[in-house]
Write an enzyme that holds these catalytic residues in place. Structure first.
Site, PDB file in Angstrom:
ATOM      1  N   LYS A 159       3.839  -8.942  -8.567  1.00 31.44           N
ATOM      2  CA  LYS A 159       3.004  -8.470  -7.711  1.00 31.44           C
ATOM      3  C   LYS A 159       2.072  -8.415  -6.825  1.00 31.44           C
ATOM      4  CE  LYS A 159       0.542  -5.567 -10.654  1.00 31.44           C
ATOM      5  NZ  LYS A 159      -0.020  -5.343 -12.642  1.00 31.44           N
ATOM      6  N   SER A 234       0.325  -1.158 -13.625  1.00 30.00           N
ATOM      7  CA  SER A 234       0.023  -1.486 -12.257  1.00 30.00           C
ATOM      8  C   SER A 234       1.240  -1.958 -11.386  1.00 30.00           C
ATOM      9  CB  SER A 234      -0.706  -1.935 -12.118  1.00 30.00           C
ATOM     10  OG  SER A 234      -1.465  -3.336 -12.856  1.00 30.00           O
ATOM     11  N   SER A 258       0.465  -2.686 -18.126  1.00 32.26           N
ATOM     12  CA  SER A 258       0.732  -2.871 -16.861  1.00 32.26           C
ATOM     13  C   SER A 258       2.153  -3.648 -16.618  1.00 32.26           C
ATOM     14  CB  SER A 258      -0.296  -2.878 -15.839  1.00 32.26           C
ATOM     15  OG  SER A 258      -0.886  -2.292 -15.525  1.00 32.26           O
TER      16      SER A 258
END
Ligand SMILES: CCCCCCCC/C=C\CCCCCCCC(N)=O
Length: 557
Positions: A159, A234, A258
């Site tokens: 990410k 996230s 997340s």
């Protein structure tokens, strides 16, 4: 006669008054509790109505914009990362061939889903060719490669908040869009050391602090099972990339869910390791306190359960605390399950399809191994959200308005909100809303804060005591399947189903368990005592065997 009647009346009146007074006295506390319960009941009904109305409203906005997914045509994409690694090592596949398959898939799905937000295809190709040259040279025996470079030539993604040298390191923050990472995060360096190849970065929520992945740098990511739905956050881009087979595996980070929420919403596996067993170095934002550092975990997100353990082994550098080389006998595990947090205010009730999973799992374990699961009801789970917010408080760390400037001052959230209305702000609505509510709730060190931390500590001991060294707790990863885009704004605290596990500092694996009645992925999380990640991973493998695990969004074989 009359006096007798009036006496009786008087006595009755007195009695009535007495009873009322008695009830009044006796019940002043009970009455208050009763009134509280009554108000909670009303607020629950109102919240339920708002939730239903908003779901309908968001379905009108987004529900008609569904677009169909390009089916998976290349069957190589269905293989686990471990199988791909094995086939590369024994020359059934070349690393370059695998890389090409993934690059093609990214190009195919990304215009629709927007999950991969940066790439290094050219460098990755050079690295893939080098891996093939090494293998073809025969200088290192296959068994040695398997041990020392178990992911040689396997392409992966991570990410955009975990640093990869040479790639953007924005964490979804517009003012960081020109920042290029100068070094690799420790986990990335460890994966590169064992031969894995980074192909790109995936989308996140702004500053990684929300459970839908949309920001002003890269835009919004869409769910491969229904593009009108969220991918979670996230690590939402990563969950999505895994679900649509855009890379062989991914790495996410998790301080409130997340890794597990995106894994759940996209129907893949995700593991948040025991705290401090995998280094957190190389992320933005960095945890503000030592306590937050304990909640944060970096871990794998992948389509096949068999990849979780070898990936955890690499990124934890086979941390002895995890005893990952010890085999696990499912028959010796004690299984507990809890269906919900007990009914917190302003949190969605757990959907019937998810509750049903516990029945299915119990039947499966009983039939396959004669294992009897035990239903538990840990009362303090109801405090999950307040406990998370309390534990995340920091006495002096950077505020959210400060973090939104990349620690170079503070934004004015009111001014930014005004700009946001005219689409002129560089921030998402939720980031600005978070600035406004950040100071709400308890204050660091006040009575309520201390109470919540004490409750959390007591709950942690209760869970550890329950699980011991051989127990796992099955618990919903989230109360509903993926909501429509922006719908989380109506139910922000639903993330607390995962957040609770962070503040308890326990490991947990999100396990996909098929699709619900809307065709959306659902699943559960498997929680164990600190250091017992291997139990979570063994249960994940067992449930995949029993229920099929990842369901590809579309396959065209
Ligand atoms: C209009 C609604 C405004 C509600 C504002 C509520 C603010 C809530 C703030 C934060 C929620 C935390 C979500 C955590 C998401 C996962 C974090 C992670 N990196 O693991």
């Amino acid at each position: 006669m009359n006096t007798v009647r009036s006496d009786v009346k008087k006595r009755r009146r007195l009695n009535f008054k007495f009873i009322l007074r008695k009830i009044g006295k006796m019940g002043s506390e009970k009455r208050r509790d009763g009134l509280k319960e009554y108000c909670r009941g009303i607020s629950r009904i109102l919240f339920g109505l708002v939730e239903v109305f908003c779901h309908w409203f968001f379905s009108l906005i987004y529900g008609n914009n569904k677009e169909s997914m390009p089916p998976i045509k290349d069957l190589l994409l269905l293989e686990s990362a471990s199988t791909v690694a094995l086939k590369i090592r024994n020359k059934k596949l070349t690393s370059e061939q695998v890389l090409d398959s993934y690059i093609e898939r990214i190009k195919e799905v990304n215009p629709l889903l927007n999950c991969v937000v940066a790439n290094r295809f050219d460098e990755a190709r050079k690295e893939a060719r080098a891996a093939d040259v090494l293998i073809n040279s025969g200088t290192i025996p296959e068994e040695v490669l398997a041990k020392e470079k178990p992911f040689l030539g396997v392409p992966f993604t991570t990410k955009d908040c975990i640093s990869v040298k040479g790639l953007i390191h924005s964490a979804g923050l517009a003012c960081r869009k020109n920042i290029i990472a100068e070094e690799d995060a420790t986990v990335i360096a460890r994966l590169k050391d064992v031969g894995a190849i980074v192909i790109g970065l995936t989308n996140v929520s702004e500053l990684c602090m929300w459970w839908e992945s949309a920001n002003k740098v890269h835009g919004r990511t869409r769910n491969p099972y229904d593009t009108s739905r969220i991918v979670g956050g996230s690590s939402g881009g990563e969950g999505c990339a895994q679900a649509c087979a855009a890379s062989a595996f991914g790495i996410g980070s998790d301080i409130g869910g997340s890794i597990r929420m995106p894994a759940y919403f996209n129907g893949v596996f995700g593991h948040k390791p025991s705290s401090l067993t995998v280094p957190n170095h190389g992320q933005y934002p960095e945890p503000a306190t030592d306590e937050q550092n304990l909640f944060l975990g970096l871990g794998p997100i992948c389509r096949r359960a068999e990849d979780l353990l070898p990936l955890l082994k690499v990124i934890s550098n086979n941390n002895p605390v995890l005893r990952l080389d010890e085999s696990v006998d499912i028959k010796k595990i004690r299984f507990f399950y809890q269906e919900s947090d007990g009914g917190s205010d302003f949190i969605s009730p757990v959907s019937p399809d998810i509750k049903e999973l516990f029945v299915k799992i119990s039947k499966h374990l009983d039939k396959a191994y004669g294992i009897k699961t035990s239903k538990v009801s840990l009362k303090q789970f109801i405090l999950s959200a307040p406990m998370w917010f309390a534990a995340m408080k920091s006495p002096s760390g950077p505020t959210f308005p400060n973090q939104l400037t990349n620690l170079k001052g503070c934004i004015n959230p009111y001014w930014e909100m005004l700009k946001w209305i005219f689409r002129l702000s560089d921030h998402t609505f939720i980031a600005l809303a978070t600035c406004l509510v950040e100071k709400g709730g308890c204050k660091y060190g006040d009575e309520k804060h201390q109470f919540l931390l004490k409750e959390r500590d007591a709950l942690r001991l209760e869970v550890i005591d329950l699980l011991g060294d051989d127990g796992v707790l099955l618990y919903p990863t989230h109360p509903t399947s993926a909501p429509y885009h922006n719908e989380p704004l109506v139910k922000p605290f639903n993330f607390s189903y995962t957040g609770l596990v962070n503040v308890l500092k326990l490991p947990a694996t999100a396990v996909p368990m098929g699709l619900d009645r809307h065709g959306l992925p659902i699943g559960i999380q498997v929680i164990a005592k600190h250091g017992n990640d291997r139990l979570c991973l063994a249960v994940a493998r067992e449930l995949e065997k029993g229920f099929g695990g990842w369901v590809p969004p579309e396959v065209d074989a």
